[in-house]
Design a protein around this motif. Sequence first.
Motif, mmCIF file in Angstrom:
data_model
loop_
_atom_site.group_PDB
_atom_site.id
_atom_site.type_symbol
_atom_site.label_atom_id
_atom_site.label_comp_id
_atom_site.label_asym_id
_atom_site.label_seq_id
_atom_site.Cartn_x
_atom_site.Cartn_y
_atom_site.Cartn_z
ATOM 1 N N LEU A 95 -25.976 -39.979 9.393
ATOM 2 C CA LEU A 95 -26.741 -40.370 8.521
ATOM 3 C C LEU A 95 -26.904 -41.382 9.433
ATOM 4 N N LEU A 96 -28.535 -41.401 10.093
ATOM 5 C CA LEU A 96 -29.083 -43.075 11.041
ATOM 6 C C LEU A 96 -29.944 -43.836 10.243
ATOM 7 N N ILE A 97 -30.500 -44.929 9.025
ATOM 8 C CA ILE A 97 -31.190 -45.759 9.000
ATOM 9 C C ILE A 97 -31.389 -46.711 9.608
ATOM 10 N N ARG A 98 -33.274 -47.061 10.038
ATOM 11 C CA ARG A 98 -33.738 -48.285 10.685
ATOM 12 C C ARG A 98 -34.346 -48.616 9.388
ATOM 13 N N THR A 99 -34.351 -49.984 8.723
ATOM 14 C CA THR A 99 -35.493 -50.719 7.915
ATOM 15 C C THR A 99 -36.752 -51.441 8.953
ATOM 16 N N SER A 100 -38.028 -51.287 8.382
ATOM 17 C CA SER A 100 -39.262 -52.149 9.219
ATOM 18 C C SER A 100 -39.828 -51.109 9.620
ATOM 19 N N GLY A 101 -39.709 -49.888 9.664
ATOM 20 C CA GLY A 101 -41.238 -49.147 9.757
ATOM 21 C C GLY A 101 -40.927 -49.143 11.374
ATOM 22 N N GLU A 102 -39.944 -49.673 11.985
ATOM 23 C CA GLU A 102 -39.703 -49.077 13.491
ATOM 24 C C GLU A 102 -39.445 -48.247 13.846
ATOM 25 N N PHE A 103 -39.783 -47.273 14.964
ATOM 26 C CA PHE A 103 -38.989 -45.859 14.672
ATOM 27 C C PHE A 103 -38.398 -46.160 16.697
ATOM 28 N N ARG A 104 -37.225 -46.553 16.597
ATOM 29 C CA ARG A 104 -36.259 -46.505 17.751
ATOM 30 C C ARG A 104 -35.799 -46.261 17.316
ATOM 31 N N ILE A 105 -34.365 -46.182 18.395
ATOM 32 C CA ILE A 105 -33.128 -45.704 18.160
ATOM 33 C C ILE A 105 -32.401 -46.911 19.046
ATOM 34 N N SER A 106 -32.765 -47.594 19.361
ATOM 35 C CA SER A 106 -32.408 -49.805 20.577
ATOM 36 C C SER A 106 -30.998 -48.885 21.020
ATOM 37 N N ASN A 107 -30.756 -48.693 21.259
ATOM 38 C CA ASN A 107 -29.411 -48.464 22.544
ATOM 39 C C ASN A 107 -28.473 -48.168 21.339
ATOM 40 N N PHE A 108 -28.082 -47.710 20.185
ATOM 41 C CA PHE A 108 -27.256 -47.464 19.277
ATOM 42 C C PHE A 108 -26.745 -46.070 19.282
ATOM 43 N N LEU A 109 -24.954 -46.533 19.196
ATOM 44 C CA LEU A 109 -24.510 -45.030 18.601
ATOM 45 C C LEU A 109 -25.223 -43.970 19.753
ATOM 46 N N LEU A 110 -26.217 -43.853 20.925
ATOM 47 C CA LEU A 110 -26.642 -43.106 21.353
ATOM 48 C C LEU A 110 -26.106 -42.027 21.909
ATOM 49 N N TRP A 111 -24.437 -41.327 21.771
ATOM 50 C CA TRP A 111 -23.827 -40.786 21.626
ATOM 51 C C TRP A 111 -23.417 -40.038 20.370
ATOM 52 N N GLN A 112 -23.230 -40.531 19.471
ATOM 53 C CA GLN A 112 -22.437 -40.304 18.333
ATOM 54 C C GLN A 112 -23.656 -39.548 17.603
ATOM 55 N N ILE A 113 -25.144 -40.180 17.451
ATOM 56 C CA ILE A 113 -25.965 -39.506 16.903
ATOM 57 C C ILE A 113 -26.369 -38.202 16.974
ATOM 58 N N ALA A 114 -25.740 -37.471 17.957
ATOM 59 C CA ALA A 114 -26.427 -36.354 18.418
ATOM 60 C C ALA A 114 -27.512 -35.323 17.838
ATOM 61 N N TYR A 115 -25.680 -35.120 16.455
ATOM 62 C CA TYR A 115 -26.873 -34.659 15.562
ATOM 63 C C TYR A 115 -26.793 -34.779 14.252
ATOM 64 N N ALA A 116 -27.216 -36.473 13.938
ATOM 65 C CA ALA A 116 -27.378 -37.381 13.198
ATOM 66 C C ALA A 116 -29.202 -36.735 12.219
ATOM 67 N N GLU A 117 -29.157 -37.152 11.385
ATOM 68 C CA GLU A 117 -29.946 -37.549 10.443
ATOM 69 C C GLU A 117 -30.918 -38.194 10.646
ATOM 70 N N LEU A 118 -32.158 -39.214 10.780
ATOM 71 C CA LEU A 118 -32.578 -40.236 11.165
ATOM 72 C C LEU A 118 -33.511 -40.327 10.101
ATOM 73 N N TYR A 119 -33.873 -41.466 9.671
ATOM 74 C CA TYR A 119 -34.725 -41.899 8.478
ATOM 75 C C TYR A 119 -34.893 -43.093 8.449
ATOM 76 N N PHE A 120 -35.719 -43.628 8.349
ATOM 77 C CA PHE A 120 -36.685 -44.611 8.688
ATOM 78 C C PHE A 120 -37.750 -45.151 7.582
ATOM 79 N N SER A 121 -36.907 -46.282 7.408
ATOM 80 C CA SER A 121 -37.631 -46.940 5.882
ATOM 81 C C SER A 121 -39.416 -48.174 6.130
ATOM 82 N N ASP A 122 -39.878 -48.332 5.964
ATOM 83 C CA ASP A 122 -40.909 -49.496 6.214
ATOM 84 C C ASP A 122 -40.557 -50.737 5.418
#
Length: 249
Positions: free
Chosen positions: A186-213
Amino acid sequence: MSVKALLVPEKLPRHVAIIMDGNGRWARKRGNARVFGHRNGVKAVREVTEAAAELGMGYLTLYAFSTENWSRPKNEVDALMALLVSTIASETQTLMKNNVQLRSIGCLDSLPSKVKAELDTCIKQTANNTGLTLILALSYSSRWEITQGVKRLAEDVKNGRLEISAINDQVFSSYLETREVPDPELLIRTSGEFRISNFLLWQIAYAELYFSDILWPDFRKEHFYEALLDFQKRERRFGKTSDQLILKK
């Protein structure tokens, strides 16, 4: 019933990664400098770490400082580095109390000597803890990590330690910073942005993405539980069909 009570322990992700975003905007909304947001973001780090440890999770990776962040204004970078030193020093005993082991990934040699020294001290002190592993991504970017991994792999091929025919996903993963930990589920990003920002690109190939406002300084345990509950409601197929998963059961 609380959100935490709805969680199924057996379905918790083993590894959660978080892009802690929104400190600057949180501070600006209050008429303060960006570093004010970073200082208040420490409470969110503490809350999420405690929540993950209490739930018995294995790994939590926090994107604390990217290689691109070095290009920010010098006064902000200097303030962030000073905050890192004071935070690591003040939180070490809390990590020990909660049986949390600290690790770090990234180009750590680029960190100021005081930050590196404090980080190394905390890592050594918590090395024998057996609960949650907290991983700080510092001076980290995925492209940097992959480039460094390719260089090490090429060196081994050049020196005869590795056959080209032996290279596969697992072998390449062993050259990455995260070689000793499982990939995030699971990858969580806060603040309502919908980007990965060059973070763990290889490792999150099958991660679920969750974006929080929610801006990071306002992120609390309850928000973390909501992300975990959302994760537990998803069907993870890994390229297969829903029917295949049903038959497998």
